[in-house]
Design a protein around this motif. Structure first.
Motif, mmCIF file in Angstrom:
data_model
loop_
_atom_site.group_PDB
_atom_site.id
_atom_site.type_symbol
_atom_site.label_atom_id
_atom_site.label_comp_id
_atom_site.label_asym_id
_atom_site.label_seq_id
_atom_site.Cartn_x
_atom_site.Cartn_y
_atom_site.Cartn_z
ATOM 1 N N ILE A 238 52.838 45.729 48.629
ATOM 2 C CA ILE A 238 52.066 45.128 48.099
ATOM 3 C C ILE A 238 51.318 43.809 48.813
ATOM 4 O O ILE A 238 51.182 43.658 50.084
ATOM 5 C CB ILE A 238 53.131 43.701 47.789
ATOM 6 C CG1 ILE A 238 54.030 43.992 46.887
ATOM 7 C CG2 ILE A 238 52.372 42.420 47.047
ATOM 8 C CD1 ILE A 238 55.612 43.581 46.216
ATOM 9 N N ILE A 239 50.243 44.256 48.311
ATOM 10 C CA ILE A 239 49.018 42.614 49.161
ATOM 11 C C ILE A 239 48.289 41.689 48.850
ATOM 12 O O ILE A 239 47.763 40.893 48.992
ATOM 13 C CB ILE A 239 47.072 44.010 49.317
ATOM 14 C CG1 ILE A 239 47.114 44.683 48.397
ATOM 15 C CG2 ILE A 239 48.157 45.199 50.578
ATOM 16 C CD1 ILE A 239 45.899 45.196 48.220
ATOM 17 N N GLY A 240 49.029 41.182 47.163
ATOM 18 C CA GLY A 240 49.096 40.491 46.174
ATOM 19 C C GLY A 240 48.899 40.681 45.156
ATOM 20 O O GLY A 240 49.951 41.890 44.703
ATOM 21 N N PHE A 241 48.802 39.654 44.269
ATOM 22 C CA PHE A 241 48.689 39.493 42.890
ATOM 23 C C PHE A 241 47.633 39.513 41.840
ATOM 24 O O PHE A 241 46.782 39.266 42.010
ATOM 25 C CB PHE A 241 50.162 38.496 42.529
ATOM 26 C CG PHE A 241 51.075 38.906 43.060
ATOM 27 C CD1 PHE A 241 52.431 39.813 42.683
ATOM 28 C CD2 PHE A 241 51.279 38.717 44.765
ATOM 29 C CE1 PHE A 241 53.208 39.866 43.061
ATOM 30 C CE2 PHE A 241 52.729 38.752 45.429
ATOM 31 C CZ PHE A 241 53.587 39.950 44.439
ATOM 32 N N ALA A 242 47.285 40.643 40.816
ATOM 33 C CA ALA A 242 46.727 40.027 39.883
ATOM 34 C C ALA A 242 46.328 38.795 38.982
ATOM 35 O O ALA A 242 46.765 38.328 38.352
ATOM 36 C CB ALA A 242 46.347 41.451 39.167
ATOM 37 N N THR A 243 45.751 37.931 39.687
ATOM 38 C CA THR A 243 45.435 37.287 38.763
ATOM 39 C C THR A 243 44.412 36.498 37.518
ATOM 40 O O THR A 243 44.311 36.362 36.686
ATOM 41 C CB THR A 243 44.267 35.815 39.951
ATOM 42 O OG1 THR A 243 43.396 37.159 39.842
ATOM 43 C CG2 THR A 243 44.667 35.188 41.107
ATOM 44 N N LEU B 1 38.304 39.367 45.853
ATOM 45 C CA LEU B 1 38.845 37.494 45.496
ATOM 46 C C LEU B 1 38.627 36.897 44.341
ATOM 47 O O LEU B 1 39.070 35.889 44.245
ATOM 48 C CB LEU B 1 37.760 37.075 46.554
ATOM 49 C CG LEU B 1 36.855 37.568 48.156
ATOM 50 C CD1 LEU B 1 35.955 36.965 48.731
ATOM 51 C CD2 LEU B 1 38.431 37.478 48.478
ATOM 52 N N HIS B 2 37.712 37.894 42.996
ATOM 53 C CA HIS B 2 37.758 37.280 41.808
ATOM 54 C C HIS B 2 38.669 37.750 41.215
ATOM 55 O O HIS B 2 38.844 37.272 40.331
ATOM 56 C CB HIS B 2 36.018 38.317 41.151
ATOM 57 C CG HIS B 2 36.200 39.709 41.404
ATOM 58 N ND1 HIS B 2 35.712 40.529 42.336
ATOM 59 C CD2 HIS B 2 36.646 40.297 40.022
ATOM 60 C CE1 HIS B 2 36.122 41.834 42.413
ATOM 61 N NE2 HIS B 2 36.309 41.603 40.863
ATOM 62 N N ASN B 3 39.972 38.705 41.542
ATOM 63 C CA ASN B 3 40.926 38.946 40.831
ATOM 64 C C ASN B 3 41.883 39.321 41.526
ATOM 65 O O ASN B 3 42.869 39.750 41.383
ATOM 66 C CB ASN B 3 40.592 39.866 40.032
ATOM 67 C CG ASN B 3 39.531 41.433 40.627
ATOM 68 O OD1 ASN B 3 39.452 41.372 41.468
ATOM 69 N ND2 ASN B 3 39.106 42.412 39.250
ATOM 70 N N LEU B 4 42.089 39.081 42.810
ATOM 71 C CA LEU B 4 43.171 39.528 43.645
ATOM 72 C C LEU B 4 43.632 37.803 44.395
ATOM 73 O O LEU B 4 42.715 37.605 45.231
ATOM 74 C CB LEU B 4 43.614 40.966 44.513
ATOM 75 C CG LEU B 4 44.232 40.545 45.377
ATOM 76 C CD1 LEU B 4 45.784 41.092 44.717
ATOM 77 C CD2 LEU B 4 43.770 42.389 46.318
#
Length: 503
Positions: free
Chosen positions: A60-65, A76-79
């Protein structure tokens, strides 16, 4: 190379191998890039629902915003970051280490105390910023042809810094500065050192020598400007002492010694989206070879393994070693919170421009420098590294501060991977630069030592690149000069970690 790489079978993102135009087909999936995607950046491999985890390297590198459609640029605009549980599973992946079947050697310099050097400098080291100018002017007297009669001496190096006073004379901050300084005073790459203070600073010369069990000798000379009567007399005395030290420093020879004496500090700076694909795993492959031959790899930059620490605790040789690493992670969480920061205040702007979105993504690539060896030990900043194998040293992510701690701990070679093009040296240890991509390597060939972009180009495998790095480390440890040494880098980059208030 294909337009996109998929690094893990379950990854939600694809990595662009070059600048991608809108409409470029996605591999193994229906659809195409919905917009242009810069080289090294990510495209969604499938539809990703808002709030869902996003994986790269099968991690996991992040979550979808928000909802992300297949083919969209992921950045950056969606993670974004979010807290989630990681399985630290102490020792679960630790394996018996198989030593190499042959004994490799390099041409090192064996000191009287048995330590082995890769370089042969004389150091002029300041206790405080107030003595920095004196140290630099002493070293400056030995530039040009001044050492022509001493071919075995690599140079006279001024090691100066901006601290040493305006701080408490007792406590963690001064203890750390003394530990760093003592590590340099003892470093085998110095044949001899002058240690110079002002005389009234918090970091007193005599107090440091006492605290670190150091004593003046024919190798270590100490002085203060106030006792010697001022700047000019101290410079003259320092120059005279260096001249006294040069004949003995020159009377060395290199001899074959086991590769187990090589201790490599691992650094990455100016990282890009390819760092975790090319240079970092190639350096990891080189470190596996070094560890198999009894050498030591020092991984550091605690804020840049944050989120990937579970990959190291699983390889710890004991639960105690794994817990030591988590204790340093907790210290950093408290430290950043106390100062009003956060651990995700990273990647840097350059990292983001190169395609890295979150600290999780950066950390997963950074940990690749450590290869697959067991985690043998965890030490604090600038503490002596005594274990062989893979060792973690707690340091900041800022490369000069981190590498300074590694050298103080005993690193005698630095390997530095870079995707954007960092320029860096770290005297008295030689610093090797490993480029992550061929475009930057060609553009900055005067600063880069090895092009790991050949992995992306398809002309080298990770293992082949690792073997190339390992061979070059042995050559450099034997005296071959690096690009940063050719440019004279390494004196101004001495940067001890500053803790505590400036008073």
């Amino acid at each position: 190379m294909p337009a996109f790489l998929r690094l893990g079978p379950d990854d939600d993102v694809l990595i662009a191998t070059r600048d991608i135009a809108a409409g470029t087909a996605l591999p193994g999936a229906a659809g195409a890039a919905s917009a242009s995607i810069p080289a090294g950046h990510k495209a969604a491999a499938r539809d990703i629902a808002a709030g869902s985890p996003v994986r790269r390297y099968n991690q996991i590198i992040g979550f979808a915003t928000r909802d992300i459609r297949a083919g969209e640029h992921v950045h950056l605009h969606n993670l974004a970051m979010r807290e989630f549980e990681r399985d630290h599973a102490f020792c679960a992946d630790a394996k018996p280490q198989q030593p190499a079947s042959e004994t490799l050697t390099f041409n090192g310099i064996v000191r009287a105390d048995g330590q082995v050097a890769t370089r042969n400098y004389i150091g002029v080291i300041s206790s405080v910023n107030c003595s920095a100018t004196v140290c630099r002017q002493i070293a400056e007297a030995f530039r040009g042809d001044a050492l022509r009669d001493y071919p075995n001496v690599d140079g006279v190096v001024a090691i100066t810094h901006k601290s040493g006073c305006g701080m408490a004379s007792q406590g963690e901050a001064v203890d750390l500065l003394r530990r760093v300084t003592a590590g340099y005073l003892r470093h085998p790459n110095f044949a001899a050192v002058l240690f110079i203070g002002l005389g009234c600073e918090s970091n007193q010369v005599s107090a440091l020598l006492g605290a670190e069990n150091l004593a003046e000798s024919d190798r270590l000379r100490a002085m203060t400007i106030q006792e010697l009567g001022g700047t000019r007399s101290t410079i003259e005395r320092g120059i005279a002492l260096v001249r006294e030290l040069l004949p003995k420093a020159n009377a060395v020879r290199r001899e074959a010694v086991p590769v187990s004496h090589i201790r490599v500090g691992l650094q990455c700076g100016g990282s890009d989206g390819y760092s975790g694909i090319t240079a970092n795993p190639a350096l990891g492959a080189a470190m596996d070879l070094l560890v198999a031959h009894g050498g030591t790899a020092i991984l550091s930059e605690t804020p840049e393994i944050y989120g990937a620490e579970h990959l190291l605790t699983r390889r710890a040789v004991s639960p105690e070693v794994g817990e030591k690493l988590l204790a340093r992670i907790r210290w950093w969480e408290d430290y950043t919170q106390r100062l009003g920061g956060e651990m995700n205040n990273n990647p840097s702007p350059g990292n983001k421009a190169g395609g890295l979105t979150t600290i999780l993504e950066k950390s997963l690539g950074a940990v690749a420098k450590a290869g697959a060896s067991n985690l043998a030990d965890v030490v604090e900043y600038a503490q002596p590294v005594t274990a062989h194998g893979l060792v973690f040293m707690d340091t900041p992510g800022y490369d000069p501060v981190s590498a300074t701690g590694q050298v103080a701990g005993g690193a005698n070679v630095i390997c530095f991977t870079t995707g954007r093009g960092s320029v860096y040296g770290c005297k008295p240890a030689p610093s090797l630069k490993l480029a992550t991509n061929s475009m930057m390597y060609r553009r900055m060939s005067e600063d880069m030592d090895i092009n790991c972009g050949a992995i992306l180009d398809g002309t080298l495998s990770v293992q082949e690149a690792g073997a190339q790095i390992f061979r070059r480390i042995i050559e450099v440890a034997s005296g071959s000069r690096t690009m940063s040494e050719e440019h004279g880098f390494g004196e101004d980059e001495f940067a001890p970690w500053i803790l505590g208030p400036t008073m």
